[in-house]
Design an enzyme around this catalytic site. Sequence first.
Site, PDB file in Angstrom:
ATOM      1  N   GLU A  94       0.815  -1.218   0.000  1.00  0.00           N
ATOM      2  CA  GLU A  94       0.000   0.000   0.000  1.00  0.00           C
ATOM      3  C   GLU A  94       0.852   1.273   0.000  1.00  0.00           C
ATOM      4  O   GLU A  94       0.354   2.359   0.296  1.00  0.00           O
ATOM      5  CB  GLU A  94      -0.933   0.022   1.216  1.00  0.00           C
ATOM      6  CG  GLU A  94      -1.986  -1.060   1.214  1.00  0.00           C
ATOM      7  CD  GLU A  94      -3.070  -0.837   0.158  1.00  0.00           C
ATOM      8  OE1 GLU A  94      -2.891   0.020  -0.726  1.00  0.00           O
ATOM      9  OE2 GLU A  94      -4.097  -1.543   0.229  1.00  0.00           O
ATOM     10  N   HIS A 112      -3.143   2.591   8.584  1.00  0.00           N
ATOM     11  CA  HIS A 112      -4.185   1.938   7.776  1.00  0.00           C
ATOM     12  C   HIS A 112      -4.517   0.596   8.414  1.00  0.00           C
ATOM     13  O   HIS A 112      -3.610  -0.203   8.682  1.00  0.00           O
ATOM     14  CB  HIS A 112      -3.688   1.730   6.349  1.00  0.00           C
ATOM     15  CG  HIS A 112      -4.527   0.806   5.532  1.00  0.00           C
ATOM     16  ND1 HIS A 112      -5.890   0.948   5.404  1.00  0.00           N
ATOM     17  CD2 HIS A 112      -4.194  -0.298   4.796  1.00  0.00           C
ATOM     18  CE1 HIS A 112      -6.362  -0.013   4.628  1.00  0.00           C
ATOM     19  NE2 HIS A 112      -5.350  -0.786   4.242  1.00  0.00           N
ATOM     20  N   HIS A 114      -7.611  -2.791   8.943  1.00  0.00           N
ATOM     21  CA  HIS A 114      -8.737  -3.546   8.390  1.00  0.00           C
ATOM     22  C   HIS A 114      -9.748  -3.823   9.491  1.00  0.00           C
ATOM     23  O   HIS A 114     -10.293  -4.931   9.587  1.00  0.00           O
ATOM     24  CB  HIS A 114      -8.253  -4.848   7.767  1.00  0.00           C
ATOM     25  CG  HIS A 114      -7.424  -4.675   6.536  1.00  0.00           C
ATOM     26  ND1 HIS A 114      -6.876  -5.735   5.851  1.00  0.00           N
ATOM     27  CD2 HIS A 114      -7.055  -3.562   5.859  1.00  0.00           C
ATOM     28  CE1 HIS A 114      -6.188  -5.286   4.803  1.00  0.00           C
ATOM     29  NE2 HIS A 114      -6.286  -3.961   4.789  1.00  0.00           N
ATOM     30  N   TYR A 133     -20.305  12.990  18.131  1.00  0.00           N
ATOM     31  CA  TYR A 133     -19.650  14.268  17.843  1.00  0.00           C
ATOM     32  C   TYR A 133     -18.158  14.163  17.572  1.00  0.00           C
ATOM     33  O   TYR A 133     -17.534  15.107  17.076  1.00  0.00           O
ATOM     34  CB  TYR A 133     -19.888  15.267  18.977  1.00  0.00           C
ATOM     35  CG  TYR A 133     -19.282  14.882  20.311  1.00  0.00           C
ATOM     36  CD1 TYR A 133     -17.932  15.078  20.574  1.00  0.00           C
ATOM     37  CD2 TYR A 133     -20.066  14.360  21.332  1.00  0.00           C
ATOM     38  CE1 TYR A 133     -17.373  14.749  21.793  1.00  0.00           C
ATOM     39  CE2 TYR A 133     -19.527  14.027  22.554  1.00  0.00           C
ATOM     40  CZ  TYR A 133     -18.178  14.217  22.785  1.00  0.00           C
ATOM     41  OH  TYR A 133     -17.631  13.887  24.000  1.00  0.00           O
ATOM     42  N   HIS A 174     -12.765  -2.636   2.488  1.00  0.00           N
ATOM     43  CA  HIS A 174     -11.313  -2.708   2.707  1.00  0.00           C
ATOM     44  C   HIS A 174     -10.934  -2.364   4.149  1.00  0.00           C
ATOM     45  O   HIS A 174     -10.350  -3.187   4.828  1.00  0.00           O
ATOM     46  CB  HIS A 174     -10.621  -1.762   1.714  1.00  0.00           C
ATOM     47  CG  HIS A 174      -9.134  -1.867   1.685  1.00  0.00           C
ATOM     48  ND1 HIS A 174      -8.389  -1.562   0.567  1.00  0.00           N
ATOM     49  CD2 HIS A 174      -8.235  -2.219   2.624  1.00  0.00           C
ATOM     50  CE1 HIS A 174      -7.107  -1.733   0.815  1.00  0.00           C
ATOM     51  NE2 HIS A 174      -6.983  -2.135   2.074  1.00  0.00           N
ATOM     52  N   TYR A 229      -9.591  21.252  22.788  1.00  0.00           N
ATOM     53  CA  TYR A 229      -9.660  20.272  23.865  1.00  0.00           C
ATOM     54  C   TYR A 229      -8.291  19.662  24.151  1.00  0.00           C
ATOM     55  O   TYR A 229      -7.474  19.486  23.253  1.00  0.00           O
ATOM     56  CB  TYR A 229     -10.649  19.153  23.491  1.00  0.00           C
ATOM     57  CG  TYR A 229     -10.716  18.056  24.520  1.00  0.00           C
ATOM     58  CD1 TYR A 229     -11.375  18.239  25.730  1.00  0.00           C
ATOM     59  CD2 TYR A 229     -10.087  16.838  24.289  1.00  0.00           C
ATOM     60  CE1 TYR A 229     -11.418  17.237  26.682  1.00  0.00           C
ATOM     61  CE2 TYR A 229     -10.128  15.820  25.236  1.00  0.00           C
ATOM     62  CZ  TYR A 229     -10.791  16.029  26.427  1.00  0.00           C
ATOM     63  OH  TYR A 229     -10.830  15.039  27.358  1.00  0.00           O
TER      64      TYR A 229
END
Length: 242
Positions: A94, A112, A114, A133, A174, A229
Amino acid sequence: MAEQRRDGRDVGEGARGARTGEVADAWGELVATARRTVADGLVVGTSGNVSVRVGDTVLVTPTGVPYDRLTPDDVVGVDLDGRQTLGSLRPTSELPMHLAVYRATDALAVVHTHAAHATAVSTLVTELPLIHYMAGALGGPVRVAPYATYGTPELAENVLQALTDRTACLLRNHGTLAHGGSLDQAYDRTAQVEWMSRVWLLASSVPGLSPALLSREQLGEAGRRLRGYGQPGPDTDGGSAP
């Protein structure tokens, strides 16, 4: 004399210069983050991938290697054009997606995964419904990038479109991708996407009832509050819910 990789090819002066304590520390953090994705159930086996940028070098998990086997000697690095400059193990398949994010954003880390709930949601909708939120901490509603074969330029382009004004997205059939100013921030964001996906799926599974969703206005107000925050620092953006 130029340093050589374990496969005998020259690394080159620029890459050798990158072999610093900073790179070693970043690789250690990358491996720890990759292992955390497994421990927290966001990936199975060698699925998913993690990268971090150090200057013009992108350190990235190698393809097909279990994260618990990675050592300091297994560092894998490429330049922003994808040319390998550190290590002999092949980078993740990837890599085009990771590099596209670095070239188009100010990201310093990409995670990334799965994750099961987020992947399930990616097959049902084109945008994660506004169930919570914390979507405001990601720039707005989490979009789903259209499906494309893994590791392709087409998938990388689809992800960039879904990330417009966002720091995380879903990939149809994916998984998820999130970026940030640090590995901790990128990881927290992909974990938030998984958590929100799970909440929506749970709420949607009650027969005869539909979950209440936030309006865009409500999300916008939450997003403005979340920007301030937490404690002062580069990762202050509501990475963890108040």
